[in-house]
Design a protein around this motif. Sequence first.
Motif, PDB file in Angstrom:
ATOM      1  N   LYS A 296       0.867  -1.175   0.000  1.00  0.00           N
ATOM      2  CA  LYS A 296       0.000   0.000   0.000  1.00  0.00           C
ATOM      3  C   LYS A 296       0.903   1.225   0.000  1.00  0.00           C
ATOM      4  N   CYS A 297       0.667   2.121  -0.920  1.00  0.00           N
ATOM      5  CA  CYS A 297       1.516   3.300  -1.051  1.00  0.00           C
ATOM      6  C   CYS A 297       0.672   4.569  -1.003  1.00  0.00           C
ATOM      7  N   SER A 298       1.265   5.594  -0.401  1.00  0.00           N
ATOM      8  CA  SER A 298       0.629   6.910  -0.478  1.00  0.00           C
ATOM      9  C   SER A 298       1.431   7.779  -1.422  1.00  0.00           C
ATOM     10  N   PHE A 299       0.736   8.605  -2.159  1.00  0.00           N
ATOM     11  CA  PHE A 299       1.351   9.527  -3.107  1.00  0.00           C
ATOM     12  C   PHE A 299       0.957  10.936  -2.683  1.00  0.00           C
ATOM     13  N   THR A 300       1.905  11.658  -2.131  1.00  0.00           N
ATOM     14  CA  THR A 300       1.615  12.985  -1.589  1.00  0.00           C
ATOM     15  C   THR A 300       2.227  14.055  -2.475  1.00  0.00           C
ATOM     16  N   LEU A 301       1.395  14.993  -2.883  1.00  0.00           N
ATOM     17  CA  LEU A 301       1.872  16.087  -3.720  1.00  0.00           C
ATOM     18  C   LEU A 301       2.501  17.148  -2.818  1.00  0.00           C
ATOM     19  N   LEU A 302       3.809  17.356  -2.997  1.00  0.00           N
ATOM     20  CA  LEU A 302       4.532  18.235  -2.074  1.00  0.00           C
ATOM     21  C   LEU A 302       4.416  19.711  -2.443  1.00  0.00           C
ATOM     22  N   ASN A 303       4.160  19.990  -3.700  1.00  0.00           N
ATOM     23  CA  ASN A 303       4.100  21.402  -4.116  1.00  0.00           C
ATOM     24  C   ASN A 303       2.864  21.639  -4.969  1.00  0.00           C
ATOM     25  N   PRO A 304       1.689  21.507  -4.347  1.00  0.00           N
ATOM     26  CA  PRO A 304       0.453  21.597  -5.116  1.00  0.00           C
ATOM     27  C   PRO A 304       0.237  22.916  -5.835  1.00  0.00           C
ATOM     28  N   ASN A 305       0.777  23.997  -5.306  1.00  0.00           N
ATOM     29  CA  ASN A 305       0.469  25.296  -5.917  1.00  0.00           C
ATOM     30  C   ASN A 305       1.646  25.929  -6.645  1.00  0.00           C
ATOM     31  N   SER A 306       2.712  25.176  -6.806  1.00  0.00           N
ATOM     32  CA  SER A 306       3.877  25.776  -7.451  1.00  0.00           C
ATOM     33  C   SER A 306       3.744  25.678  -8.962  1.00  0.00           C
ATOM     34  N   HIS A 307       4.539  26.465  -9.648  1.00  0.00           N
ATOM     35  CA  HIS A 307       4.479  26.468 -11.113  1.00  0.00           C
ATOM     36  C   HIS A 307       5.552  25.567 -11.716  1.00  0.00           C
ATOM     37  N   GLY A 308       6.464  25.082 -10.899  1.00  0.00           N
ATOM     38  CA  GLY A 308       7.513  24.214 -11.415  1.00  0.00           C
ATOM     39  C   GLY A 308       7.019  22.788 -11.580  1.00  0.00           C
ATOM     40  N   THR A 309       7.982  21.898 -11.819  1.00  0.00           N
ATOM     41  CA  THR A 309       7.623  20.489 -11.939  1.00  0.00           C
ATOM     42  C   THR A 309       7.024  20.006 -10.615  1.00  0.00           C
ATOM     43  N   MET A 310       5.903  19.322 -10.712  1.00  0.00           N
ATOM     44  CA  MET A 310       5.262  18.827  -9.493  1.00  0.00           C
ATOM     45  C   MET A 310       6.092  17.705  -8.899  1.00  0.00           C
ATOM     46  N   ARG A 311       6.056  17.613  -7.577  1.00  0.00           N
ATOM     47  CA  ARG A 311       6.824  16.585  -6.885  1.00  0.00           C
ATOM     48  C   ARG A 311       5.864  15.709  -6.078  1.00  0.00           C
ATOM     49  N   LEU A 312       5.997  14.433  -6.298  1.00  0.00           N
ATOM     50  CA  LEU A 312       5.113  13.462  -5.652  1.00  0.00           C
ATOM     51  C   LEU A 312       5.947  12.597  -4.717  1.00  0.00           C
ATOM     52  N   LEU A 313       5.636  12.675  -3.448  1.00  0.00           N
ATOM     53  CA  LEU A 313       6.354  11.871  -2.455  1.00  0.00           C
ATOM     54  C   LEU A 313       5.647  10.521  -2.301  1.00  0.00           C
ATOM     55  N   VAL A 314       6.380   9.466  -2.527  1.00  0.00           N
ATOM     56  CA  VAL A 314       5.798   8.128  -2.449  1.00  0.00           C
ATOM     57  C   VAL A 314       6.283   7.454  -1.175  1.00  0.00           C
ATOM     58  N   LYS A 315       5.333   6.906  -0.441  1.00  0.00           N
ATOM     59  CA  LYS A 315       5.664   6.304   0.833  1.00  0.00           C
ATOM     60  C   LYS A 315       4.953   4.968   0.947  1.00  0.00           C
TER      61      LYS A 315
END
Length: 320
Positions: A296-315
């Motif tokens: 089971k993995c969680s995918f957390t969006l670390l920079n939801p409002n930024s204009h750069g490349t989005m970063r997804l933290l997988v845990k």
Amino acid sequence: MRGSRSSSKGTNLKVGSHGCPSFFKIYLGESSFSCERTLVPRAFVEAHEEKLFQSSWALKTEDGGLRRVKIERHGTDSFFCQRDWEGFARDRNLRFGDIIVFFLVGISEFEVMIFSQTTSCRIVSPPANKTAKADHDAFTSSSSDDDDDDEKIIKAPREGRRSKRKSSCNYAHASGSGSSKRSKLASGKGIQVKTESTESEMEEGFQMKRFSNVNLTAKFPYFEIVVKKSHKESIFVPMGFARETGIIHEKVIKMMSSENRSREKVEIHRVNNNRVLLVKGWGAFRSANNIQVGDKCSFTLLNPNSHGTMRLLVKKLPKC
DNA sequence: TGATTCTAGGGTAGCCGTAG
DNA sequence: CTACGGCTACCCTAGAATCA
């Protein structure tokens, strides 16, 4: 595992509803990459210096628990002593994304309110000698329909008649509310309904849940899924999550692991105008992080409002 | 209020094209 | 020919709407 390393970000000054000065922090747990200490907002310390001891503060929780935490001073900054902070997180069973609100109610005395990121509800910790089962239940409370007012699932309000269905954010899983009614209905229509996991799935130690769990109300929106065979080379992003976070408009996302700091650029494919797939890069990332079927993995969006490349933290989460 | 119907959206099996 | 990846169609779930 949880609380083995702790830090927090995203502090804001607030004023409590009962007039007490307050601030909040978001618990990022072991998933935080940095080794930063847990900073107390400088503005808060400066504003209430006369009410704050230099060395230690008392944190009172809603269940009557009391914990003293040492305060470390470095220049004009104040930090929670890392060990005490970790202990507090362990005691309170904090989860990644939980929000902790500190109300200054006396001289160096804080009342602490904890809000679950998963349910957006207040958490009142169970007695200290709770069992592992209780731990597990608390952890999975977002997918159960128990009667505990503090852990109720927040259901989306009904919208206008025949409104388009929104994604299943924060909804109960199939085993939750309404399943019995639906079972009856479905059986009447001759449809096989799978509301509970099969024996083989139970043997494998996880429940196959058809739908992913999505939370968009959190500061860092996330979704959780159980990795299936079909997720070998590609993985679906829940549409609600993709739309709300803007991933739907992205071509590439940077995926990072909370465990070994590996990073991978993953391509995003739009399918049929109504599906969003993580494709190239996901396979490599999955292998690098030993993500296997049933995890089971969680995918957390670390920079939801930024204009750069989005970063997804997988845990990787504990299997249920 | 409970039963029934509707329907958007998630999951996946399998088809098809391409590369080796 | 085989393996792989992309894509699509279909099945199923479950929230919302409607009705008795």
